[in-house]
Design an enzyme around this catalytic site. Structure first.
Site, PDB file in Angstrom:
ATOM      1  NE  ARG A 187      -3.770  -3.010 -28.913  1.00  0.00           N
ATOM      2  CZ  ARG A 187      -2.853  -2.078 -28.624  1.00  0.00           C
ATOM      3  NH1 ARG A 187      -3.069  -1.226 -27.643  1.00  0.00           N
ATOM      4  NH2 ARG A 187      -1.737  -2.012 -29.308  1.00  0.00           N
ATOM      5  CB  CYS A 195      -2.649   3.052 -33.796  1.00  0.00           C
ATOM      6  SG  CYS A 195      -2.877   1.630 -34.860  1.00  0.00           S
ATOM      7  CG  HIS A 221      -2.196  -0.713   0.962  1.00  0.00           C
ATOM      8  ND1 HIS A 221      -2.956  -1.261   1.958  1.00  0.00           N
ATOM      9  CD2 HIS A 221      -2.845  -0.980  -0.186  1.00  0.00           C
ATOM     10  CE1 HIS A 221      -4.022  -1.830   1.437  1.00  0.00           C
ATOM     11  NE2 HIS A 221      -3.972  -1.673   0.139  1.00  0.00           N
ATOM     12  NE  ARG A 277      -7.192  -4.089 -33.079  1.00  0.00           N
ATOM     13  CZ  ARG A 277      -5.980  -4.309 -32.553  1.00  0.00           C
ATOM     14  NH1 ARG A 277      -4.892  -4.033 -33.256  1.00  0.00           N
ATOM     15  NH2 ARG A 277      -5.861  -4.790 -31.346  1.00  0.00           N
ATOM     16  CD  GLU A 336      -2.442  -5.232 -37.857  1.00  0.00           C
ATOM     17  OE1 GLU A 336      -1.813  -5.043 -36.813  1.00  0.00           O
ATOM     18  OE2 GLU A 336      -3.631  -5.603 -37.860  1.00  0.00           O
ATOM     19  CG  ASN A 389       2.821  -2.508 -31.723  1.00  0.00           C
ATOM     20  OD1 ASN A 389       3.669  -1.640 -31.715  1.00  0.00           O
ATOM     21  ND2 ASN A 389       1.717  -2.432 -30.994  1.00  0.00           N
ATOM     22  CG  ASP A 390       0.772  -7.329 -35.380  1.00  0.00           C
ATOM     23  OD1 ASP A 390       1.524  -8.162 -34.844  1.00  0.00           O
ATOM     24  OD2 ASP A 390      -0.388  -7.121 -35.007  1.00  0.00           O
ATOM     25  NE  ARG A 436       2.944  -7.424 -30.929  1.00  0.00           N
ATOM     26  CZ  ARG A 436       1.802  -6.805 -31.198  1.00  0.00           C
ATOM     27  NH1 ARG A 436       1.287  -6.855 -32.425  1.00  0.00           N
ATOM     28  NH2 ARG A 436       1.184  -6.101 -30.295  1.00  0.00           N
TER      29      ARG A 436
HETATM   30  C1  PEP Z   1      -0.002  -2.946 -34.004  1.00  0.00           C
HETATM   31  O1  PEP Z   1       0.032  -4.087 -34.472  1.00  0.00           O
HETATM   32  O2  PEP Z   1       0.885  -2.084 -34.201  1.00  0.00           O
HETATM   33  C2  PEP Z   1      -1.109  -2.531 -33.142  1.00  0.00           C
HETATM   34  C3  PEP Z   1      -1.236  -1.291 -32.734  1.00  0.00           C
HETATM   35  O3  PEP Z   1      -2.007  -3.463 -32.764  1.00  0.00           O
HETATM   36  P1  PEP Z   1      -1.751  -4.612 -31.692  1.00  0.00           P
HETATM   37  O4  PEP Z   1      -0.569  -4.192 -30.867  1.00  0.00           O
HETATM   38  O5  PEP Z   1      -3.022  -4.696 -30.924  1.00  0.00           O
HETATM   39  O6  PEP Z   1      -1.488  -5.821 -32.526  1.00  0.00           O
HETATM   40 MG    MG Z   2      -1.607  -5.498 -34.645  1.00  0.00          MG
END
Ligand code: PEP
Ligand code: MG
Length: 655
Positions: free
Chosen positions: A407, A612, A300, A443, A541, A564-565, A575
């Site tokens: 998401r 994003c 805490h 999305r 992506e 990211n993807d 990843r």
């Molecule tokens: C991405 O793929 O960059 C993305 C923002 O979506 P997620 O991380 O949910 O796959």
């Molecule tokens: Mg993605």
């Protein structure tokens, strides 16, 4: 006595907060209620026992009730247990930081191998005079109480307990107590009032021991039981039990504890352990830092330190004698570093860190609510990536100009059945209303065999990231996809909703989504249900989408790049795998080339493009993205002020 069998649906089980809410509800009935899993049971009116039972989501339990209102009690408690969100949004007792708060204000433990360092518990550097808080160790008097005096001894303990509880209630009402502090104090009050705890103390008194000895012994036993539970959060509650029983013992002894009320301005609080109880009594604005040899990030005291922005290192390896002797203490709550009586070089370095952090904080604060414009005059939208409605507040506070990626997976994953069209429509509408007139980009379901969802049967796949996921799965399952599309069409009447399709690899997928959307619209029209006209965009992506961007741009109102993807697919580097982290780089020339292709195609077709993925928040990449023509950046709310600041410092030559 009546009995009911139910399955625990409360998300993540009856951990601290829902357990406290459950007990509160149970206490509104006069009946005796027991809850059992297998051969273990607990009194439903004891949060201590209930937490120790550790009921998990999906477990079968039985509820038994005996008393005048037994049927009503069972109805209410069974409903609670079967409600996934129960106890989570009701102003419960134990605050849990949102994911974004956690990532922004808490750095995971980094081992400091030598010296007095410890667990980084609350970010920030601090240096100041040490204020030692080493309360006297209470010795149990071990006085024998004669049989005829036992009831009087119990009565005395109960009076002391009332006084202890009253004092806690008083500290909750004190000026400057935040709602989070109040919730923590309420957790202590719950412990003080807990039937099991009081019962445990009473039973020791009945063996002929005095009230102080009984209190200390029962507190020790109960705290030890908490410490054995295989759950960090519940383990940390041992500290509450010790704090409350100590306060009760002091009350019985007529003694006052060491007093944190006298902490001088700018001091570093140094202790073996500080209970939430003690901390609640301290003048928080005066404390520059906290250093304890016990405790961890879920204590805490760590939560309170983060709430109040007080740097803290807990679980320090400092020797207690050295800690007591220290005159000056320096620490860094981000790295876990600690110095006792630092030399001039260290002191100067830490003072510089303190000053730099203060400047950074002040500077960023003023960026929260601005509309960031580059030096060459382009306004950029900096939006938030969200996964649940709970994150709306922090996102608005951080200055989110809408939502660049909602998401929706969580809505599906946290339920045992698929969320209905109505339920989804309400959730999307709430988002739209919260951020209007800014856009909220929702999305559509992006899920595959790696994250199974009840109601969708995923076959076993060798490589789910290259498998039946995202739009591929949705197009095969209109029974899942159409309710989501309909919900989005309906929510679009409440604000600026946009729909984004993930994992697209060719235009045919987009055209099929459009056809389904038209079908949904016709069905809603026929039913007389009002619908909006949301834009349809593509999440860029996959390498295929990047290579076909010029074609795809003809079918989309916007592109949003999921770095990211895109990075993992372009670089063929998982990843999630730390061994190939060096290859999984959004700033690799191959990834930047793919982003450039996408931006060029968008410009030629006259549609806007955003980012994003995580890379959108990187100050080193934002200038590159803006130069490529990106108009919107969407990220974790905590990163928004810094990204806005970065935007305002960019000069875009030739634009
Ligand atoms: C991405 O793929 O960059 C993305 C923002 O979506 P997620 O991380 O949910 O796959
Ligand atoms: Mg993605």
């Amino acid at each position: 006595m009546i009995e009911r069998h139910v399955t625990v649906r409360v998300k993540e089980g009856l951990h601290a907060r829902p357990a406290t809410q459950f007990v509160k509800l149970a206490k509104t009935f006069v009946s005796d209620v027991q809850i059992r899993r297998g051969d273990k049971g607990a009194n439903a009116k004891s949060s201590v026992k209930l937490m120790l039972l550790g009921l998990k989501e999906g477990e079968d339990v039985s509820l038994t009730a005996e008393g005048d209102d037994a049927p009503a009690a069972l109805d209410a408690l069974a409903t609670f247990i079967e409600t996934p969100e129960a106890g989570l949004d009701l102003g419960g007792t134990v605050p849990l930081a949102t994911a974004d708060e956690r990532s922004s204000s808490f750095t995971p433990r980094r081992e400091v191998l030598s010296g007095p360092g410890g667990v980084p518990a609350s970010e920030g550097a601090a240096i100041g005079p040490a204020f030692g808080f080493f309360p006297e160790v209470l010795q149990a008097p071990n006085r024998v109480v004669a049989t005829e005096s036992i009831e009087a001894e119990i009565e005395m303990m109960r009076r002391a307990l009332d006084a202890t509880t009253a004092s806690l209630i008083g500290s909750k009402l004190k000026d400057g107590v935040t709602p989070q502090d109040a919730q923590i104090i309420e957790a202590l009050i719950e412990v003080a009032r807990d039937a099991e705890m009081i019962g445990a103390v009473e039973s020791v008194i009945r063996t002929g021991k005095d009230a102080v000895t009984a209190t200390l012994q029962a507190g020790q036993d109960l705290a030890a039981t908490f410490e054995r539970v295989d759950n960090d959060y519940i383990r940390a509650r041992a500290e509450d039990v010790r704090g409350v029983t100590r306060a009760l013992a002091l009350e019985l002894l007529g003694k006052a504890d060491a007093n944190l009320g006298a902490v001088p301005e700018g001091a570093i609080l140094v202790a073996e352990e500080i209970s939430a109880w003690d901390f609640a009594k301290a003048p928080l604005q005066a404390i520059a830092g906290i250093l304890c040899t016990k405790g961890a990030a879920t204590s805490h005291v760590a939560i309170m330190a983060r709430t109040h922005g007080i740097p803290a290192v807990l679980g320090s390896r400092a020797d207690l004698a050295a800690l007591r002797a220290a005159q000056v203490v320096a620490l860094d709550g981000k790295t876990g570093e600690v110095w006792l009586d630092p030399n001039d070089t260290v002191a100067t370095e830490i003072r510089e860190r303190v000053a730099r952090e203060a400047r950074e904080r002040d500077a960023l604060d003023s960026y929260r609510q601005i509309i960031p414009v580059t030096r060459s005059g382009q306004a950029i939208e900096v939006a938030a990536n969200l996964g649940s409605l709970k994150e709306i507040g922090p996102a608005l506070k951080a200055g989110a100009m809408g939502v660049g990626l909602f998401r929706t997976e969580l809505l599906f994953m946290e339920r045992k059945v698929l969320p209905s069209e109505d339920e989804q429509a309400e959730i999307y509408a709430e988002l739209a209303r919260a951020f209007a007139p800014y856009p909220v980009i929702v999305r559509t379901l992006d899920i595959g065999g790696d994250k199974p969802v009840a109601g969708i049967e995923f076959p076993h796949e060798e490589n789910p990231f290259l498998g039946w996921r995202g739009v591929r799965m949705c197009l095969d399952r209109p029974d899942v996809f159409k309710p989501q599309l309909k919900a989005l069409l309906r929510a679009a009447t409440h604000g600026n909703i946009k729909i984004m399709v993930p994992m697209v690899t060719n235009a045919d997928e987009v055209l099929r989504v459009k056809a389904l959307l038209a079908e949904c619209r016709a069905e809603l029209d026929a039913a007389g249900i009002p619908v909006g006209n949301p834009d349809l965009g593509i999440m860029m992506e996959t390498p295929a989408a990047a290579l076909l961007a010029a074609d795809l741009a003809k079918h989309a109102a916007f592109f949003s790049i999921g770095t990211n993807d895109l990075t993992q697919y372009v670089m063929a580097a998982d990843r999630l795998n730390p061994r190939v982290a060096d290859l999984n780089r959004a700033d690799h020339p191959a990834v930047l080339r793919a982003i450039e292709l996408i931006c060029d195609a968008a410009r030629q077709q006259g549609i806007w493009v955003g980012i994003c993925g995580e890379a959108a928040a990187r100050p080193d990449l934002i200038p590159i993205f803006l130069r490529l023509g990106v108009k919107e950046l969407s990220m974790s709310p905590a990163s928004i002020p810094r990204a806005k600041k970065t935007v305002t410092e960019i000069e875009l030559p030739g634009l």
